[in-house]
Design a protein around this motif. Sequence first.
Motif, PDB file in Angstrom:
ATOM      1  N   LYS A  45       0.834  -1.213   0.000  1.00 39.84           N
ATOM      2  CA  LYS A  45       0.000   0.000   0.000  1.00 39.84           C
ATOM      3  C   LYS A  45       0.871   1.267   0.000  1.00 39.84           C
ATOM      4  O   LYS A  45       0.685   2.155  -0.822  1.00 39.84           O
ATOM      5  CB  LYS A  45      -0.922   0.020   1.241  1.00 39.84           C
ATOM      6  N   SER A  46       1.808   1.314   0.952  1.00 41.28           N
ATOM      7  CA  SER A  46       2.660   2.515   1.045  1.00 41.28           C
ATOM      8  C   SER A  46       3.537   2.648  -0.184  1.00 41.28           C
ATOM      9  O   SER A  46       3.786   3.760  -0.664  1.00 41.28           O
ATOM     10  CB  SER A  46       3.553   2.452   2.291  1.00 41.28           C
ATOM     11  N   THR A  47       3.987   1.504  -0.714  1.00 38.99           N
ATOM     12  CA  THR A  47       4.815   1.548  -1.924  1.00 38.99           C
ATOM     13  C   THR A  47       4.034   2.201  -3.061  1.00 38.99           C
ATOM     14  O   THR A  47       4.549   3.077  -3.761  1.00 38.99           O
ATOM     15  CB  THR A  47       5.256   0.117  -2.316  1.00 38.99           C
ATOM     16  N   MET A 157      -2.695  10.109   1.739  1.00 38.76           N
ATOM     17  CA  MET A 157      -2.731   9.961   3.199  1.00 38.76           C
ATOM     18  C   MET A 157      -2.403   8.520   3.581  1.00 38.76           C
ATOM     19  O   MET A 157      -3.160   7.597   3.280  1.00 38.76           O
ATOM     20  CB  MET A 157      -4.107  10.377   3.731  1.00 38.76           C
ATOM     21  N   ASP A 158      -1.233   8.330   4.222  1.00 36.61           N
ATOM     22  CA  ASP A 158      -0.775   6.986   4.579  1.00 36.61           C
ATOM     23  C   ASP A 158      -1.062   6.717   6.057  1.00 36.61           C
ATOM     24  O   ASP A 158      -0.300   7.139   6.930  1.00 36.61           O
ATOM     25  CB  ASP A 158       0.720   6.842   4.275  1.00 36.61           C
ATOM     26  N   GLU A 159      -2.157   6.056   6.331  1.00 37.33           N
ATOM     27  CA  GLU A 159      -2.606   5.738   7.694  1.00 37.33           C
ATOM     28  C   GLU A 159      -2.556   6.973   8.607  1.00 37.33           C
ATOM     29  O   GLU A 159      -1.959   6.934   9.679  1.00 37.33           O
ATOM     30  CB  GLU A 159      -1.756   4.619   8.289  1.00 37.33           C
ATOM     31  N   PRO A 160      -3.191   8.075   8.193  1.00 37.27           N
ATOM     32  CA  PRO A 160      -3.028   9.311   8.955  1.00 37.27           C
ATOM     33  C   PRO A 160      -3.624   9.250  10.357  1.00 37.27           C
ATOM     34  O   PRO A 160      -3.224  10.017  11.224  1.00 37.27           O
ATOM     35  CB  PRO A 160      -3.777  10.342   8.105  1.00 37.27           C
TER      36      PRO A 160
END
Length: 279
Positions: A45-47, A157-160
């Motif tokens: 996901k983050s990638t 937004m990465d797991e904000p």
Amino acid sequence: MIEIKNVSKTFNQRTGGTFTAIDNVSLSIKKGEFLSLLGPSGCGKSTLLNLVAGLEHAQQGTITVNGKPCNTPGPDRVVVFQEHALFPWLTVLDNVAFGLKQKGIPKKQREEMALEQIKSVHLSRFADRYPHELSGGMKQRAAIARALAMDPEILLMDEPFAALDEQTRLILHKELEEIWMRTKKTILFITHNIREAVILSDRVLVMSTRPGTIKKEFNVQAARPRDSADPVLRHTENSIMDVLADELEKVVKEEMGDEYSLKKDSLSNRSSDSMGSGI
Ligand SMILES: Nc1ncnc2c1ncn2[C@@H]1O[C@H](COP(=O)(O)OP(=O)(O)OP(=O)(O)O)[C@@H](O)[C@H]1O
Ligand SMILES: [Mg+2]
């Protein structure tokens, strides 16, 4: 607006060889869409988000924003991370105004612009505070205000909200929904929390792991502003839970051996529970 076409990303492993984090992913995100990615830890996901941000580069495939390749970070895309986003030595006002200063906007004007965004996340009373003087929820609101101050077309937004308690998270959901409805930004949002994904998104993509691909797509057709008691949301949550449970079973078997089985009944029925952290 965002076109991801046949994108693959591999990393060199410290122990030698390569690891495919993302495998042949294609995805289009419309202007003004709120799209969430869900999936087991390590599914990429983050990638994927970092590729869109221009922080990573794909070995195969193309990613474009408004038709232009996004190989480097740009002012049209701003990332909001889980934490550690604010400069500890700057007040909320100076943090939010930071990017505007970089852009060369004069002090008075940038402070006015920053204060407007600070007001939009209901932090006006805390504009002169330093990050260590804020609660976790306030810090994330300040980080969102800082991102909005740059007026990007896209928020990544990465797991904000992952580090926040449940009550604070609910407040932030309302705030983000309100911001999204007002600004109509295009948002790519990562979470481990099914309920959060469903409440906020127009579309939720469930990813599968090793290698990371998109397994299934869910459209969330509930009216906005969303009502957490809406049966459409409940129904979508349950459908997503079924798909994710199969994916988690696969991960658990890979990590613990074939004899291990994750009984679906043993998974929490409360999809507000996060399914991340270590799975
Ligand atoms: N710089 C890197 N070097 C080597 N491997 C990496 C690197 N970055 C990510 N990976 C690997 O790629 C895979 C995908 O990582 P990624 O961070 O995108 O997963 P994720 O879905 O965001 O996970 P989480 O939910 O835990 O945040 C993981 O197996 C990870 O170990
Ligand atoms: Mg991640």
